[in-house]
Design a protein around this motif. Structure first.
Motif, PDB file in Angstrom:
ATOM      1  N   LEU A  46       2.241 -39.758 -31.098  1.00  0.00           N
ATOM      2  CA  LEU A  46       3.451 -38.923 -30.851  1.00  0.00           C
ATOM      3  C   LEU A  46       4.628 -39.785 -30.651  1.00  0.00           C
ATOM      4  O   LEU A  46       4.803 -40.494 -29.461  1.00  0.00           O
ATOM      5  CB  LEU A  46       3.263 -37.964 -29.774  1.00  0.00           C
ATOM      6  N   GLY A  48       7.360 -38.837 -28.989  1.00  0.00           N
ATOM      7  CA  GLY A  48       7.807 -37.836 -28.011  1.00  0.00           C
ATOM      8  C   GLY A  48       9.247 -38.105 -27.782  1.00  0.00           C
ATOM      9  O   GLY A  48       9.777 -39.202 -27.657  1.00  0.00           O
ATOM     10  N   ASP A  49       9.896 -36.942 -27.403  1.00  0.00           N
ATOM     11  CA  ASP A  49      11.205 -37.015 -26.885  1.00  0.00           C
ATOM     12  C   ASP A  49      11.194 -37.358 -25.422  1.00  0.00           C
ATOM     13  O   ASP A  49      12.357 -37.899 -24.856  1.00  0.00           O
ATOM     14  CB  ASP A  49      12.124 -35.851 -26.855  1.00  0.00           C
ATOM     15  N   ASP A  88       8.863 -35.449 -32.199  1.00  0.00           N
ATOM     16  CA  ASP A  88       9.434 -34.084 -31.570  1.00  0.00           C
ATOM     17  C   ASP A  88      10.663 -33.669 -32.174  1.00  0.00           C
ATOM     18  O   ASP A  88      11.458 -34.454 -32.485  1.00  0.00           O
ATOM     19  CB  ASP A  88       9.618 -34.827 -30.251  1.00  0.00           C
ATOM     20  N   LYS A 118       6.331 -31.572 -33.776  1.00  0.00           N
ATOM     21  CA  LYS A 118       5.954 -30.784 -32.397  1.00  0.00           C
ATOM     22  C   LYS A 118       7.127 -30.196 -31.955  1.00  0.00           C
ATOM     23  O   LYS A 118       8.219 -30.589 -32.006  1.00  0.00           O
ATOM     24  CB  LYS A 118       5.588 -31.807 -31.371  1.00  0.00           C
ATOM     25  N   HIS A 142       4.003 -26.694 -28.255  1.00  0.00           N
ATOM     26  CA  HIS A 142       3.867 -27.477 -27.110  1.00  0.00           C
ATOM     27  C   HIS A 142       4.329 -26.298 -26.189  1.00  0.00           C
ATOM     28  O   HIS A 142       5.134 -25.883 -26.132  1.00  0.00           O
ATOM     29  CB  HIS A 142       4.944 -28.438 -26.871  1.00  0.00           C
ATOM     30  N   LEU A 181      -0.196 -28.292 -27.910  1.00  0.00           N
ATOM     31  CA  LEU A 181      -0.415 -29.183 -26.877  1.00  0.00           C
ATOM     32  C   LEU A 181      -0.041 -28.568 -25.668  1.00  0.00           C
ATOM     33  O   LEU A 181       0.918 -27.679 -25.483  1.00  0.00           O
ATOM     34  CB  LEU A 181       0.795 -30.370 -27.261  1.00  0.00           C
ATOM     35  N   VAL A 216       1.720 -40.497 -21.892  1.00  0.00           N
ATOM     36  CA  VAL A 216       2.712 -41.305 -22.438  1.00  0.00           C
ATOM     37  C   VAL A 216       1.921 -42.671 -22.184  1.00  0.00           C
ATOM     38  O   VAL A 216       1.683 -43.025 -21.110  1.00  0.00           O
ATOM     39  CB  VAL A 216       3.778 -41.137 -21.522  1.00  0.00           C
TER      40      VAL A 216
HETATM   41  O1  KIV Z   1       7.508 -36.004 -25.379  1.00  0.00           O
HETATM   42  C1  KIV Z   1       6.395 -36.429 -25.099  1.00  0.00           C
HETATM   43  O2  KIV Z   1       6.046 -37.617 -25.037  1.00  0.00           O
HETATM   44  C2  KIV Z   1       5.694 -35.208 -24.724  1.00  0.00           C
HETATM   45  C3  KIV Z   1       4.295 -35.605 -24.138  1.00  0.00           C
HETATM   46  C4  KIV Z   1       4.661 -35.708 -22.781  1.00  0.00           C
HETATM   47  C5  KIV Z   1       2.917 -34.887 -24.510  1.00  0.00           C
HETATM   48  O3  KIV Z   1       5.773 -34.169 -25.071  1.00  0.00           O
END
Ligand code: KIV
Length: 266
Positions: A46, A48-49, A88, A118, A142, A181, A216
């Motif tokens: 992922l 992720g943001d 994301d 996501k 999510h 998620l 993370v």
């Molecule tokens: O942005 C991200 O890394 C997430 C994780 C916390 C699942 O959404």
């Protein structure tokens, strides 16, 4: 050359749920980390943001931009051969209408070559999820704690509204999401959701009853300093190891024991 046959896909994840095989997901924001996760057999990566907090040192994920997601998403995807890479949609992409959401998701897919996106939200975002899926964009919803709404939620709190969680999960399923998620909800609630929907659930701070787990990477490797949520298990203490290495380097330069003869050119 990428071998499509060995790449984890939405079908792989669906089969894993049916067979009761746990799904592994971790975050990555750069080439070497993504390569390491991929070579270690992690199923999904992922982008992720969370990069806003973990890489940029900001206090929330809210300031992260589409351009930054593309910058990091491209290098992560390029580093992988097997893992499914999910990027994301940053704030407030999912709140600006269906057409805008699909157009940004498509731009992210095109420019990063990732395998899915996501989006935070469930019931309220179902039209956008459906439109992205119709456009051929695999989408994971999510739900539970949605960090982009931290100010509206009054902080990073455990989400205990079971009715809302179930409604969000079912709306995501009906809209065609390939997975859900679930962040920071009581374990029994997450397990209930997992058992009542046919698509995989990936939990973070949601107990062991989910179909898969995500963390993370910087948190689980002990790389960053500062606050670590209760649900994180630290599988390593890289920050201490790296600090010791940097201190040794500093000492050896000061004492002129580095570089030695083997590290010098003749
Ligand atoms: O942005 C991200 O890394 C997430 C994780 C916390 C699942 O959404």
């Amino acid at each position: 050359m990428d071998s499509p046959a060995s790449r984890v896909t939405v079908k792989t994840l669906q089969n894993m749920k049916q067979k009761g095989q746990p799904i592994t997901m971790l975050t990555a924001y750069d080439f070497p980390t993504a390569q390491l996760l991929d070579e270690s057999g992690i199923d999904c990566i992922l982008v992720g943001d969370s990069l806003g907090m973990v890489v940029q040192g900001k206090t929330t994920t809210v300031p992260v931009t589409v351009e930054e997601m593309i910058y990091h998403g491209e290098m992560v995807t390029r580093a992988t051969r097997r893992a499914m890479v999910i990027v994301d949609l940053p704030f407030p992409v999912g709140q600006l209408g269906v057409t805008h959401t699909v157009s940004v998701a498509a731009e992210i897919m095109k420019k990063t070559q990732c395998h899915g996106v996501k989006m935070e939200g469930g019931h309220q975002q179902s039209d956008s999820i459906r439109a992205m899926v119709d456009a051929g964009i695999p989408t994971i919803a999510h739900i539970g704690l949605r960090p982009q709404s931290v100010h509206a939620l009054g902080g990073y709190r455990v989400q205990r509204n079971g009715e809302q969680l179930l409604a969000d999960a079912k709306a995501a399923v009906d809209a065609g999401a390939f997975a859900v998620l679930i962040e920071c909800v009581p374990a029994d609630l997450a397990e209930q959701v997992t058992q009542s929907i046919a698509i995989p659930t990936i939990g973070i701070g949601a107990g062991k009853g989910c179909d898969g787990q995500v963390l993370v990477t910087n948190d689980m490797l002990g790389w960053n300093s500062g606050y670590v949520p209760k649900f994180v298990r630290q599988f390593a203490d890289l920050r201490s190891q790296a600090t010791r290495a940097v201190e040794r380097y500093r000492e050896e330069v000061k004492q002129r024991t580095f570089p030695g003869p083997d590290e010098s050119m003749k």
